[in-house]
Design an enzyme around this catalytic site. Structure first.
Site, PDB file in Angstrom:
ATOM      1  N   CYS A  97       0.596  -1.032   0.066  1.00  0.00           N
ATOM      2  CA  CYS A  97      -0.066   0.381   0.019  1.00  0.00           C
ATOM      3  C   CYS A  97       0.562   1.647   0.265  1.00  0.00           C
ATOM      4  O   CYS A  97       1.910   1.220   0.877  1.00  0.00           O
ATOM      5  CB  CYS A  97      -0.864  -0.217   1.822  1.00  0.00           C
ATOM      6  N   CYS A 110       0.537   5.077   7.128  1.00  0.00           N
ATOM      7  CA  CYS A 110       0.248   4.372   7.976  1.00  0.00           C
ATOM      8  C   CYS A 110       1.290   3.563   9.746  1.00  0.00           C
ATOM      9  O   CYS A 110       1.088   2.388   8.991  1.00  0.00           O
ATOM     10  CB  CYS A 110      -1.599   3.865   8.355  1.00  0.00           C
ATOM     11  N   CYS A 163       0.521   0.128  10.259  1.00  0.00           N
ATOM     12  CA  CYS A 163      -0.965  -1.571   9.296  1.00  0.00           C
ATOM     13  C   CYS A 163       0.703  -1.545   8.931  1.00  0.00           C
ATOM     14  O   CYS A 163       1.686  -1.397   8.178  1.00  0.00           O
ATOM     15  CB  CYS A 163      -1.154   0.044   8.328  1.00  0.00           C
ATOM     16  N   CYS A 192     -16.240  -8.601   4.812  1.00  0.00           N
ATOM     17  CA  CYS A 192     -15.936  -7.713   5.191  1.00  0.00           C
ATOM     18  C   CYS A 192     -15.408  -7.405   4.127  1.00  0.00           C
ATOM     19  O   CYS A 192     -13.952  -8.118   4.269  1.00  0.00           O
ATOM     20  CB  CYS A 192     -15.787  -6.370   6.324  1.00  0.00           C
ATOM     21  N   CYS A 236     -20.076  -5.775   3.467  1.00  0.00           N
ATOM     22  CA  CYS A 236     -18.682  -4.564   4.067  1.00  0.00           C
ATOM     23  C   CYS A 236     -17.053  -4.461   3.025  1.00  0.00           C
ATOM     24  O   CYS A 236     -17.198  -5.603   2.730  1.00  0.00           O
ATOM     25  CB  CYS A 236     -18.600  -4.888   5.777  1.00  0.00           C
ATOM     26  N   CYS A 255     -19.699   2.533   8.340  1.00  0.00           N
ATOM     27  CA  CYS A 255     -18.487   1.743   9.595  1.00  0.00           C
ATOM     28  C   CYS A 255     -17.555   2.775   9.411  1.00  0.00           C
ATOM     29  O   CYS A 255     -16.818   2.693   8.508  1.00  0.00           O
ATOM     30  CB  CYS A 255     -18.659   0.641   9.223  1.00  0.00           C
ATOM     31  N   ARG A 259     -17.916  -2.423  18.045  1.00  0.00           N
ATOM     32  CA  ARG A 259     -17.781  -3.905  17.242  1.00  0.00           C
ATOM     33  C   ARG A 259     -16.217  -4.054  18.136  1.00  0.00           C
ATOM     34  O   ARG A 259     -15.434  -2.708  17.909  1.00  0.00           O
ATOM     35  CB  ARG A 259     -16.872  -4.040  15.579  1.00  0.00           C
TER      36      ARG A 259
HETATM   37  N1  SAM Z   1      -6.800   0.401   3.182  1.00  0.00           N
HETATM   38  C1  SAM Z   1      -7.789   1.003   3.751  1.00  0.00           C
HETATM   39  C2  SAM Z   1      -7.913   2.161   5.042  1.00  0.00           C
HETATM   40  O1  SAM Z   1      -7.430   2.329   5.379  1.00  0.00           O
HETATM   41  O2  SAM Z   1      -9.016   2.681   4.701  1.00  0.00           O
HETATM   42  C3  SAM Z   1      -8.658   0.184   4.648  1.00  0.00           C
HETATM   43  C4  SAM Z   1      -7.550  -1.159   4.904  1.00  0.00           C
HETATM   44  S1  SAM Z   1      -7.273  -0.837   6.857  1.00  0.00           S
HETATM   45  C5  SAM Z   1      -6.175  -1.918   7.129  1.00  0.00           C
HETATM   46  C6  SAM Z   1      -8.529  -0.680   7.713  1.00  0.00           C
HETATM   47  C7  SAM Z   1      -8.153  -0.313   9.777  1.00  0.00           C
HETATM   48  O3  SAM Z   1      -7.391  -1.451   9.597  1.00  0.00           O
HETATM   49  C8  SAM Z   1      -7.494   1.201   9.489  1.00  0.00           C
HETATM   50  O4  SAM Z   1      -7.717   2.071   8.953  1.00  0.00           O
HETATM   51  C9  SAM Z   1      -7.226   0.554  11.246  1.00  0.00           C
HETATM   52  O5  SAM Z   1      -7.768   1.079  12.155  1.00  0.00           O
HETATM   53  C10 SAM Z   1      -6.097  -0.631  11.071  1.00  0.00           C
HETATM   54  N2  SAM Z   1      -5.772  -1.616  11.235  1.00  0.00           N
HETATM   55  C11 SAM Z   1      -5.445  -1.833  10.538  1.00  0.00           C
HETATM   56  N3  SAM Z   1      -3.723  -2.280  11.275  1.00  0.00           N
HETATM   57  C12 SAM Z   1      -4.004  -2.912  12.573  1.00  0.00           C
HETATM   58  C13 SAM Z   1      -3.054  -2.590  13.574  1.00  0.00           C
HETATM   59  N4  SAM Z   1      -2.269  -2.831  13.033  1.00  0.00           N
HETATM   60  N5  SAM Z   1      -4.192  -2.998  14.078  1.00  0.00           N
HETATM   61  C14 SAM Z   1      -5.635  -2.104  14.260  1.00  0.00           C
HETATM   62  N6  SAM Z   1      -5.623  -2.274  13.501  1.00  0.00           N
HETATM   63  C15 SAM Z   1      -5.853  -2.078  12.500  1.00  0.00           C
HETATM   64 FE1  SF4 Z   2      -2.823   1.099   3.411  1.00  0.00          FE
HETATM   65 FE2  SF4 Z   2      -2.803  -0.199   5.872  1.00  0.00          FE
HETATM   66 FE3  SF4 Z   2      -3.547   2.615   5.833  1.00  0.00          FE
HETATM   67 FE4  SF4 Z   2      -5.232   1.134   4.570  1.00  0.00          FE
HETATM   68  S1  SF4 Z   2      -4.636   1.405   6.604  1.00  0.00           S
HETATM   69  S2  SF4 Z   2      -4.058   2.818   3.782  1.00  0.00           S
HETATM   70  S3  SF4 Z   2      -3.968  -0.574   3.732  1.00  0.00           S
HETATM   71  S4  SF4 Z   2      -1.354   1.439   4.987  1.00  0.00           S
END
Ligand code: SAM
Ligand code: SF4
Ligand code: DTB
Length: 334
Positions: free
Chosen positions: A73, A77, A80, A117, A148, A208, A280
């Site tokens: 990606c 973030c 992530c 989802c 979802c 959501c 959730r």
């Molecule tokens: N890429 C898309 C986005 O960021 O909108 C969708 C997938 S992203 C993985 C969805 C959510 O997963 C993030 O906004 C975050 O809240 C949660 N998430 C991601 N990594 C995580 C982690 N290591 N621990 C807990 N929640 C996590």
């Molecule tokens: Fe990409 Fe992870 Fe951020 Fe979603 S949360 S935009 S998958 S880096």
């Protein structure tokens, strides 16, 4: 400790308002902080009262996650494992073929999930992806599951296309308060997120939207996140509260874990401020014991991610979850 009687009862989010006069009511961060400051027992009592007013407190809704496009990606973030900015060992893959998605959805339904989802590690979907994800929505819905998707940022047209395909919910989290958000994500702004949520809402898809705690934020910032969510107008129908799953290689690996009772408090405060939302208990369950999960349900969580995997990290085995429901006398929504 704040006294239980000092929290304004009028400050409920718009969708929960019972009288028109209350639709103006908004949560101030200070009022939400006052809820966090209650004794745990008083807070749980308040949360239980609100929960039982709107839901069967013995019923859980089960959602199963599938990563339809993993890793690589472009966003940064800091929590992530799927970001291409960090070396986490997650391999990037292409968008999953339709039939594999449908098979996974069928298996999720057979295990008892009512919502499926689908998540993609994109900044936002490309034009060529839209027809394929729309097809996934149609096919999964045809199995009798709620759908979802979480695909990153959407514009108005993309949200309308997903609505036309029959998508029930779109997941897009605010994740934290703007001032903390800026420290963990540089490639997209808080306003980008709010814009996506507005497009989803206007398209008629249910929202959501939740966040992550345990990233090193302060209690005031956790309260600020809940206030942001509760003040969305209307309130999200579904509110995932994630406890950070620390993944080696991400900048947030190694932060001080959150006190488990503070996590329970976050759930309870979400329940009180968003009475009609499904709250959730999301990422982080694998790292919790059964007693802590039971406290989260007592605090008003009424939905979980169910299935052995979240997107890339592990989640409790379904057999272990079923044993937990049995021990707690919880029934699952059908
Ligand atoms: N890429 C898309 C986005 O960021 O909108 C969708 C997938 S992203 C993985 C969805 C959510 O997963 C993030 O906004 C975050 O809240 C949660 N998430 C991601 N990594 C995580 C982690 N290591 N621990 C807990 N929640 C996590
Ligand atoms: Fe990409 Fe992870 Fe951020 Fe979603 S949360 S935009 S998958 S880096
Ligand atoms: C949400 O709030 N949590 C889910 C779902 N929405 C997409 C994702 C959790 C991801 C946890 C890290 C992983 O497994 O990659």
């Amino acid at each position: 400790m704040t006294s239980i009687s000092t929290i304004p009862l009028s400050a409920v989010c718009a969708t929960a308002a019972r009288a028109p006069a209350l639709t103006e009511a908004r949560w101030l961060s200070a009022d939400v902080e006052a809820l966090f400051a209650l004794s745990l027992m008083d807070l749980l009592f308040r949360a239980q009262q609100v929960h039982r007013e709107h839901f069967d407190a013995n019923e859980l809704q089960l959602s199963t996650l599938l990563s339809i496009k993993t890793g690589g990606c472009p966003e940064d973030c800091g929590y992530c494992p799927q970001s291409a900015h960090f070396d986490t060992g997650v391999e990037a893959s292409k968008l999953m073929p339709l039939q594999e998605v449908v098979e996974a959805a069928r298996a999720a339904k057979a295990q008892g999930a009512t919502r499926f989802c689908m998540g993609a590690a994109w900044r936002s979907p490309k034009a060529r992806d839209m027809e394929r994800v729309a097809e996934m929505v149609r096919e999964v819905k045809a199995l009798g599951l709620e759908t979802c998707m979480t695909l990153g940022l959407l514009d108005a047209e993309q949200a309308q296309a997903l609505d036309a395909a029959g998508l029930d919910y779109y997941n897009h989290n605010l994740d934290s308060v703007p001032e903390f958000y800026r420290q963990i994500i540089g490639t997209r702004s808080y306003q980008d997120r709010l814009d996506t949520l507005a497009h989803v809402r206007h398209a008629g898809i249910k929202v959501c939207c939740g966040g992550i705690v345990g990233m090193g934020e302060s209690r005031a910032q956790r309260a600020g996140l809940i206030a942001q969510l509760a003040n969305l107008d209307p309130c999200p129908e579904s509110v995932p509260i994630n406890n950070l799953v620390q993944v080696e290689g991400t900048p947030l690996a190694g932060v001080e874990p959150l006190d488990p009772f503070e996590f329970v408090r976050t759930i309870a405060v979400a329940r009180i401020t968003m009475p009609r939302a499904m709250v959730r208990l999301s990422a982080g369950r694998e790292q919790m014991d059964e007693a802590l999960q039971a406290l989260c349900f007592a605090a008003g969580a009424n939905s979980i991610f169910y299935g052995d995997k979240l997107l890339t990290t592990s989640n409790p085995q379904t057999a272990r979850d079923r044993a937990l429901f049995e021990r707690l006398g919880l029934k699952t929504r059908t």
